[in-house]
Design a protein around this motif. Sequence first.
Motif, short mmCIF file in Angstrom:
data_model
loop_
_atom_site.label_atom_id
_atom_site.label_comp_id
_atom_site.label_asym_id
_atom_site.label_seq_id
_atom_site.Cartn_x
_atom_site.Cartn_y
_atom_site.Cartn_z
N UNK A 96 0.83 -1.20 0.00
CA UNK A 96 0.00 0.00 0.00
C UNK A 96 0.87 1.25 0.00
N UNK A 97 0.22 2.39 -0.31
CA UNK A 97 0.92 3.68 -0.39
C UNK A 97 2.15 3.56 -1.30
N UNK A 98 1.98 2.88 -2.42
CA UNK A 98 3.11 2.57 -3.31
C UNK A 98 2.70 2.80 -4.75
N UNK A 99 3.64 3.32 -5.54
CA UNK A 99 3.42 3.49 -6.99
C UNK A 99 4.67 3.03 -7.73
N UNK A 100 4.52 2.87 -9.05
CA UNK A 100 5.64 2.48 -9.89
C UNK A 100 6.50 3.71 -10.20
N UNK A 101 7.79 3.56 -10.04
CA UNK A 101 8.73 4.63 -10.39
C UNK A 101 9.24 4.42 -11.81
N UNK A 102 9.76 3.22 -12.08
CA UNK A 102 10.23 2.89 -13.43
C UNK A 102 10.34 1.38 -13.57
N UNK A 103 10.36 0.94 -14.82
CA UNK A 103 10.51 -0.49 -15.11
C UNK A 103 11.68 -0.65 -16.07
N UNK A 104 12.60 -1.51 -15.70
CA UNK A 104 13.80 -1.75 -16.50
C UNK A 104 13.97 -3.24 -16.74
N UNK A 105 14.76 -3.55 -17.75
CA UNK A 105 15.10 -4.95 -17.99
C UNK A 105 15.95 -5.46 -16.84
N UNK A 106 15.63 -6.64 -16.33
CA UNK A 106 16.38 -7.21 -15.23
C UNK A 106 17.57 -8.00 -15.72
N UNK A 107 18.33 -8.54 -14.80
CA UNK A 107 19.49 -9.35 -15.18
C UNK A 107 19.05 -10.60 -15.92
N UNK A 108 19.76 -10.96 -16.98
CA UNK A 108 19.34 -12.14 -17.75
C UNK A 108 19.48 -13.42 -16.95
N UNK A 109 18.56 -14.35 -17.20
CA UNK A 109 18.65 -15.65 -16.54
C UNK A 109 19.78 -16.45 -17.18
N UNK A 110 20.48 -17.25 -16.41
CA UNK A 110 21.54 -18.10 -16.97
C UNK A 110 20.98 -19.02 -18.05
N UNK A 111 21.62 -18.98 -19.20
CA UNK A 111 21.24 -19.85 -20.32
C UNK A 111 19.77 -19.69 -20.69
N UNK A 112 19.28 -18.44 -20.58
CA UNK A 112 17.87 -18.20 -20.90
C UNK A 112 17.57 -18.53 -22.35
N UNK A 113 18.57 -18.35 -23.21
CA UNK A 113 18.34 -18.62 -24.63
C UNK A 113 18.26 -20.10 -24.92
N UNK A 114 18.61 -20.92 -23.93
CA UNK A 114 18.55 -22.36 -24.12
C UNK A 114 17.40 -23.00 -23.36
N UNK A 115 16.51 -22.17 -22.82
CA UNK A 115 15.41 -22.70 -22.02
C UNK A 115 14.44 -23.49 -22.90
N UNK A 116 13.87 -24.51 -22.32
CA UNK A 116 12.93 -25.39 -23.02
C UNK A 116 11.63 -25.43 -22.21
N UNK A 117 10.52 -25.34 -22.92
CA UNK A 117 9.23 -25.52 -22.25
C UNK A 117 8.81 -24.38 -21.37
N UNK A 118 9.31 -23.16 -21.65
CA UNK A 118 8.93 -22.01 -20.84
C UNK A 118 9.56 -22.00 -19.48
N UNK A 119 10.79 -22.57 -19.38
CA UNK A 119 11.46 -22.65 -18.08
C UNK A 119 11.84 -21.28 -17.53
N UNK A 120 12.45 -20.47 -18.38
CA UNK A 120 12.98 -19.20 -17.91
C UNK A 120 12.57 -18.05 -18.83
N UNK A 121 12.37 -16.91 -18.24
CA UNK A 121 12.12 -15.68 -18.98
C UNK A 121 12.76 -14.55 -18.18
N UNK A 122 13.43 -13.65 -18.87
CA UNK A 122 14.14 -12.57 -18.18
C UNK A 122 13.13 -11.68 -17.45
N UNK A 123 13.21 -11.57 -16.13
CA UNK A 123 12.25 -10.74 -15.40
C UNK A 123 12.51 -9.25 -15.58
N UNK A 124 11.48 -8.46 -15.35
CA UNK A 124 11.62 -7.02 -15.36
C UNK A 124 11.95 -6.55 -13.94
#
Length: 637
Positions: A274-302
């Motif tokens: 509560x009493x909270x708003x969004x300041x900004x949204x940035x790309x988060x740190x990439x997941x290890x081997x995210x480009x090799x993920x299978x079946x929707x295992x990993x996605x780079x978080x914001x």
Amino acid sequence: LVHVSHPAVASPMAKIGSVPHDSLVKPYDLIVIGGGPAGVAGALKGAYLGKRVLLIDKPKSTPKGGGLDVFFGGPTGLFSKALRDCFKQLKLDSLTNQGLDRDVIFRQVQNSCLRLARNNADNTVAMLEKFKVGYLQGTATLDLDLFNGRRLGDPFGVQVSPHAAPEATIKLIAQNVLLCTGSYALRLPGINFDADQIFDSDSINGIPFLPRSVVVSGSGIIAIEYAKIFAQCASVTMIVRGSARDALERIGIDNTIAEGLLQGLIDSGVQILEDTVIDKIEAGPPCPEADQSIGGENRVPKRISLKRASDGTDAGVVEAEVYLACVGRRPRARGTSLGLEAAGVELTERGHIDVGPDFQTSQPGIFAAGDCVPGPGLASTGVDQAQRAVNGMFGCTSENGCQIDIPYPIGVWTIPEVAYYGLTQAAAIKEGYNAEVGVASYDACLRGRVFAPDGMLKLVFDRDTTVILGVHIIGTDACELVHYGMDLVAKEATLFDVIGTLFTAVTFHELFKEAALNGNSKLEFGIQWQEILAKLRLSPLGSGEIDEVELRTRFDEIDVDQSGALDEDELLNVFNSMGAQVEPSVIANLINLADEDDNGTIEWDEFVRIFRVLKGDKLKDSPTVFCRPSEPSLLAS
């Protein structure tokens, strides 16, 4: 009357959303612009009145060249309702435990939602065809040529760029136009809504994966629905600018129901900031081997930075695969292809189409209904507005006449559901009622105990009349049950009416009787008194012939031992002295109910309260309050 700048767009085997050229040549009694629930309802209402009607809609999702738009006829919240039911049926934990990948599960979720949407669209198209309402997919513009020197009653012109052939232009003529252009989701400034990981409440329909973590901004119904839905497959954080409870109470949710709803979110693992708003949204740190993920295992978080709404100070950072903004909606009216401003259609300060009590705009013959006009912005109210607008434009007035601010029920499709109609206790007190509540938990009825014990039904009523003023429900099937409560409030039913109603066994509707009984227990003279009071009302005690001073004199005359209390025989003598013929059994029951100290007698304080109730009943001239409830006819579920 019709000009097509290219060859006819409809073939003998026209696709859905196309209209044969021969039909477009003829003038229409009504053209409806917008294919949501309000637009469809308005078009069908015109057809029911025997009018020639065309509905024009800009499709949201349809094959190139025309065809079924799976979102046609559906409300704004169609996707959230479909997603909710889908998650309830699929049991995601079970599917995951069976070793199914998240992308496989999500494909099934997508397919289930699309089937529901397609079935709704199919049924809507079939209804329009059944009543011979034309359905044209395209983008409409009011034809300004006809506004130059146009006289009152002259037909309107509407230009359409058909979806099947965007390069074509069709000019149509109609005696009346109904605008049902809907609304669109508001977006927070400075945020890139990419429709991949950052969504608003419209674009979330196209989410391409099953997220593991979600941040939802907002505190309204849509935000809560999505928070509860995604909590079944992901960790969820809700960002609320102020107080979540205050926000719910502002939209009419009862305080106890609001507490239960928020507690349900917390119990589901939702974190509420509560009493909270969004300041900004940035790309988060990439997941290890995210480009090799299978079946929707990993996605780079914001990476979502937060700040305090009250003072702008830092409030930390959360990471999530999906950000969803549910921060309100805006009417689709200003700056659209329709050219409303240039056509002389006035808009309100907030951008809604300004309408009168009959839903007519500032341009005679042009009407508007639904999300694009001021009001609650619900599919149900939009449907009602459109139907009454069409009734009015063709001179068919209903019993209620044209009324914009009619009462309406609210349903929140969380798990469990929340629904309400009428006043909360606080609102009723503010309006001057002596308000009280009757409450029943779901386990108070057999069906609740067996199938769904968690939940509550609350009746708000006036203690002076026992008339029901509001109904508030949290639990299974709340969005269905509320309609019976709506009927009770609309008919000014009393607690006694509900207690006397026969309900089908093993149904949630029995909760209404349990809540009414709970409310009855808070009355000084509840239903158990009604038979006695009805008989006393026929005596001089209830006719107003005796005042309190004379009554005390007669009481003291009989009270020979000066004990301040009378037994059955002595009380019977009091009535006899007033010339009242009251049966001894009535006196016995009266003492049984009024004798608070169980000494077998009735004291003056106990007796005078009964007299004051009868006298007050006479002064108020409201015999319904304390009379025996009549046989329930309209109140059965």
